[in-house]
Design a protein around this motif. Structure first.
Motif, PDB file in Angstrom:
ATOM      1  N   HIS A   1      41.543  43.275  34.153  1.00 55.23           N
ATOM      2  CA  HIS A   1      40.225  43.900  34.253  1.00 55.23           C
ATOM      3  C   HIS A   1      39.648  43.923  32.852  1.00 55.23           C
ATOM      4  O   HIS A   1      40.163  44.607  31.979  1.00 55.23           O
ATOM      5  CB  HIS A   1      40.346  45.344  34.772  1.00 55.23           C
ATOM      6  CG  HIS A   1      40.494  45.441  36.246  1.00 55.23           C
ATOM      7  ND1 HIS A   1      39.626  46.151  37.034  1.00 55.23           N
ATOM      8  CD2 HIS A   1      41.401  44.897  37.082  1.00 55.23           C
ATOM      9  CE1 HIS A   1      40.003  46.058  38.295  1.00 55.23           C
ATOM     10  NE2 HIS A   1      41.091  45.304  38.343  1.00 55.23           N
TER      11      HIS A   1
ATOM     12  N   PHE B   1      34.614  41.699  40.990  1.00 51.47           N
ATOM     13  CA  PHE B   1      35.870  41.007  41.242  1.00 51.47           C
ATOM     14  C   PHE B   1      35.547  39.553  41.580  1.00 51.47           C
ATOM     15  O   PHE B   1      34.670  39.295  42.406  1.00 51.47           O
ATOM     16  CB  PHE B   1      36.628  41.670  42.402  1.00 51.47           C
ATOM     17  CG  PHE B   1      36.947  43.108  42.135  1.00 51.47           C
ATOM     18  CD1 PHE B   1      38.191  43.474  41.628  1.00 51.47           C
ATOM     19  CD2 PHE B   1      36.011  44.108  42.374  1.00 51.47           C
ATOM     20  CE1 PHE B   1      38.480  44.796  41.363  1.00 51.47           C
ATOM     21  CE2 PHE B   1      36.298  45.444  42.111  1.00 51.47           C
ATOM     22  CZ  PHE B   1      37.543  45.777  41.604  1.00 51.47           C
TER      23      PHE B   1
ATOM     24  N   HIS C   1      41.077  38.145  44.270  1.00 51.90           N
ATOM     25  CA  HIS C   1      40.468  38.134  42.940  1.00 51.90           C
ATOM     26  C   HIS C   1      41.466  37.694  41.886  1.00 51.90           C
ATOM     27  O   HIS C   1      42.604  38.114  41.891  1.00 51.90           O
ATOM     28  CB  HIS C   1      39.799  39.457  42.562  1.00 51.90           C
ATOM     29  CG  HIS C   1      40.675  40.666  42.466  1.00 51.90           C
ATOM     30  ND1 HIS C   1      41.332  41.226  43.539  1.00 51.90           N
ATOM     31  CD2 HIS C   1      40.973  41.450  41.411  1.00 51.90           C
ATOM     32  CE1 HIS C   1      42.003  42.299  43.153  1.00 51.90           C
ATOM     33  NE2 HIS C   1      41.807  42.451  41.857  1.00 51.90           N
TER      34      HIS C   1
ATOM     35  N   ALA D   1      38.678  40.524  37.085  1.00 51.12           N
ATOM     36  CA  ALA D   1      37.732  41.601  37.375  1.00 51.12           C
ATOM     37  C   ALA D   1      37.128  42.056  36.056  1.00 51.12           C
ATOM     38  O   ALA D   1      37.732  41.910  34.993  1.00 51.12           O
ATOM     39  CB  ALA D   1      38.434  42.757  38.080  1.00 51.12           C
TER      40      ALA D   1
END
Length: 181
Positions: free
Chosen positions: A70, A101, A109, A112
């Motif tokens: 992320h 995502f 995914h 992200a």
């Protein structure tokens, strides 16, 4: 779609150690995968899914892998423009204007981006943590198409014989290479 444990690297980028559920158990609404963040007790997970392993265990013993990262970004709209419209990822889910995502090939995914701790942030300060994202595309033609999109969008990048290097609007480095036969 998966059972996961989340960690932060020293820079605060989120890392996920996960185990995918079978694809036929993922739920999609149109072109968006349904996601939820439900509590997962690590000890129960280990006893249920890895009963023959002694604690503590290593990642190799558990047959788990780093799922995705992320990235902290300053704006989801800008992230969507760069990662979806320019790099060519498919958007698979979003949480309002706070998380995006993306994937390729119908996966839930691969990456992200979120603004949970970085809304409005500019370029990142080089520190411990994320060094680069490595992305593989299928062919040299895919790499050439990416170079054309980056050129059309006035993005700076470096292209050599086997990979392309580009920085996103927050100065996160991505190296993109064609799979080797």
């Amino acid at each position: 779609m998966s059972k996961a444990f989340y960690f932060d690297d020293p820079e605060g980028n989120g890392l996920e150690l996960y185990s995918d559920r079978p694809r036929d158990r993922w739920t999609w609404q149109s072109d968006r995968v349904k996601m939820a963040s439900l509590g997962l007790d690590p000890n129960t997970f280990i006893r249920t899914n890895l009963p023959d392993l002694e604690v503590p265990i290593t990642v190799e013993q558990a047959d788990l892998s780093l799922g995705h990262v992320h990235l902290k970004v300053g704006n989801i709209s800008t992230a969507r423009d760069f990662y979806v419209n320019t790099l060519g990822f498919e958007e698979t889910a979003a949480i309002g204007n706070s998380a995006l995502f993306v994937s390729v090939g119908g996966y839930h995914h691969h990456a992200a981006m979120n603004t949970w701790q970085s809304n409005g942030a500019g370029p990142r300060f080089p520190a411990l943590g994320l060094g680069q994202l490595t992305i593989e595309v299928l062919t040299a033609d895919d790499l050439a198409a990416l170079a054309a999109r980056l050129t059309a969008g006035n993005h700076q990048f470096q292209l050599d014989s086997d990979h392309l290097a580009v920085r996103d609007p927050w100065d996160n480095l991505s190296k993109v290479a064609a799979e080797r036969p």
